[in-house]
Write a protein that holds these residues in place. Structure first.
Motif, PDB file in Angstrom:
ATOM      1  N   GLY A  87     -63.618-163.666 -56.505  1.00  0.00           N
ATOM      2  CA  GLY A  87     -64.135-162.898 -55.371  1.00  0.00           C
ATOM      3  C   GLY A  87     -63.751-163.510 -54.037  1.00  0.00           C
ATOM      4  O   GLY A  87     -63.408-162.798 -53.092  1.00  0.00           O
ATOM      5  N   LYS A 138     -62.742-161.933 -62.641  1.00  0.00           N
ATOM      6  CA  LYS A 138     -64.056-161.454 -62.184  1.00  0.00           C
ATOM      7  C   LYS A 138     -65.043-162.618 -62.172  1.00  0.00           C
ATOM      8  O   LYS A 138     -66.022-162.648 -62.905  1.00  0.00           O
ATOM      9  CB  LYS A 138     -64.528-160.306 -63.071  1.00  0.00           C
ATOM     10  CG  LYS A 138     -63.639-159.084 -63.006  1.00  0.00           C
ATOM     11  CD  LYS A 138     -64.228-157.896 -63.722  1.00  0.00           C
ATOM     12  CE  LYS A 138     -65.195-157.162 -62.792  1.00  0.00           C
ATOM     13  NZ  LYS A 138     -65.607-155.838 -63.344  1.00  0.00           N
ATOM     14  N   ARG A 162     -60.793-158.158 -60.989  1.00  0.00           N
ATOM     15  CA  ARG A 162     -61.222-157.774 -59.647  1.00  0.00           C
ATOM     16  C   ARG A 162     -59.975-157.479 -58.816  1.00  0.00           C
ATOM     17  O   ARG A 162     -59.020-158.262 -58.817  1.00  0.00           O
ATOM     18  CB  ARG A 162     -62.019-158.907 -59.006  1.00  0.00           C
ATOM     19  CG  ARG A 162     -62.546-158.598 -57.615  1.00  0.00           C
ATOM     20  CD  ARG A 162     -63.073-159.859 -56.959  1.00  0.00           C
ATOM     21  NE  ARG A 162     -64.107-160.495 -57.750  1.00  0.00           N
ATOM     22  CZ  ARG A 162     -65.402-160.216 -57.668  1.00  0.00           C
ATOM     23  NH1 ARG A 162     -65.816-159.318 -56.805  1.00  0.00           N
ATOM     24  NH2 ARG A 162     -66.278-160.850 -58.428  1.00  0.00           N
TER      25      ARG A 162
END
Length: 233
Positions: free
Chosen positions: A202, A197, A82
Motif C-alpha cells: 500500500g 496486498k 493491489r
C-alpha cells in the motif's frame, strides 16, 4: 543508496517499450524508467527480474516481489494484487487475422463460435472477452512470436494480442503483408503498476501514484512515453 534499505524487487515479462532486457543484461522501457525514478527518490537499489507473465504475477501476489510492471486491471487480479490508482500507459487490444481470407467479426462474439482463437498465457482481454470466452474455441501461446506463427501456419483463425507488443514483432518477422489487425478492437485497456496486498504494498502504491501524478502534471511522462513509442490514456 540508503543504508539498510532493501532493494526494490521488480518483476515483469517482456513488454515492448515498457519492460525489456537488453543484450547486455540491462533493462529499459517506460516502466523501467519510472521505477528507477522512484528508487532514486527512496534511495533504494532496484532488482529487475524477467519471468513468464503468469509467473511474474504470482510472485507479486505471494509477496516474493514488490512491483509488477504493466498489468491491466481485472476483477480476478484485484483479488490477489493491489493496483496503482494512476495508470502507466494504454493499449489497444485486437484480433489479428491472415490478410488472405481476412476474418471479420464486427464486435459480435457470437460470430466467432467455431473459430480457432489463440490467446497469450496469463493475459487479460477485458470484461466482454472474459464473459464470452467459455463459448469460444481458445488455445494458449506463451509469447507473441508463437501466437503469430500459429496464425501464419493456419493452426488458428485469430490471434488476440495488443498492438503495442504485436505490431513491432510482425514488422521484425517480415509478416506485414500477411497478418493484419481486425476492426473493431477487442478493448482499450489501461495498464498499471501492481503490488502485494500488504501494508508495504500500500505504501509503494501511494508512492508510485504521487510520482505518476507529478510526471503527468509536468509533461515528463508524455515525453518519456514518446521516447519508448508507448501510448498514454
Amino acid at each position: 543508496m540508503g543504508a539498510g534499505k532493501t532493494p526494490l524487487r521488480v518483476v515483469g515479462t517482456r513488454f515492448e517499450g515498457v519492460y525489456e532486457r537488453q543484450d547486455d543484461g540491462g533493462f529499459s522501457g517506460l516502466g523501467v524508467e519510472v521505477v528507477r525514478l522512484l528508487a532514486r527518490r527512496q534511495e533504494r537499489a532496484v532488482q529487475f527480474e524477467m519471468y513468464p507473465w503468469r509467473r511474474a504475477q504470482q510472485r507479486v501476489a505471494v509477496g516474493l516481489a514488490d512491483v509488477l510492471v504493466g498489468p491491466y486491471k481485472s476483477a480476478e487480479r484485484e483479488q490477489t494484487m493491489r493496483f496503482s490508482a494512476q495508470p502507466l500507459f494504454q493499449d489497444q487490444v485486437a484480433f489479428y487475422s491472415r490478410a488472405r481470407g481476412m476474418l471479420f467479426w464486427g464486435g459480435d462474439y457470437g460470430a466467432l463460435k467455431g473459430k480457432r482463437i489463440v490467446t497469450l498465457n496469463g493475459w487479460s482481454y477485458g470484461a466482454a472477452f472474459t464473459a464470452a470466452a467459455a463459448d469460444l474455441n481458445i488455445s494458449v501461446a506463451n509469447n507473441v512470436e508463437n501466437g503469430l506463427m500459429m496464425l501464419v501456419y493456419g493452426h488458428v483463425d485469430l490471434f488476440a494480442s495488443n498492438r503495442r507488443d504485436t505490431d513491432p514483432v510482425i514488422r521484425r518477422m517480415g509478416l506485414t503483408d500477411q497478418l493484419l489487425p481486425v476492426a473493431p478492437l477487442i478493448d482499450t485497456q489501461n495498464a498499471y503498476f501492481a503490488f502485494p496486498k500488504t501494508a508495504v504494498g500500500g505504501e509503494l502504491a501511494g508512492a508510485f501514484d504521487r510520482l505518476l501524478s507529478e510526471l503527468k502534471s509536468s509533461g515528463e511522462l508524455r515525453r518519456m512515453a514518446a521516447r519508448h513509442l508507448v501510448s498514454l490514456p
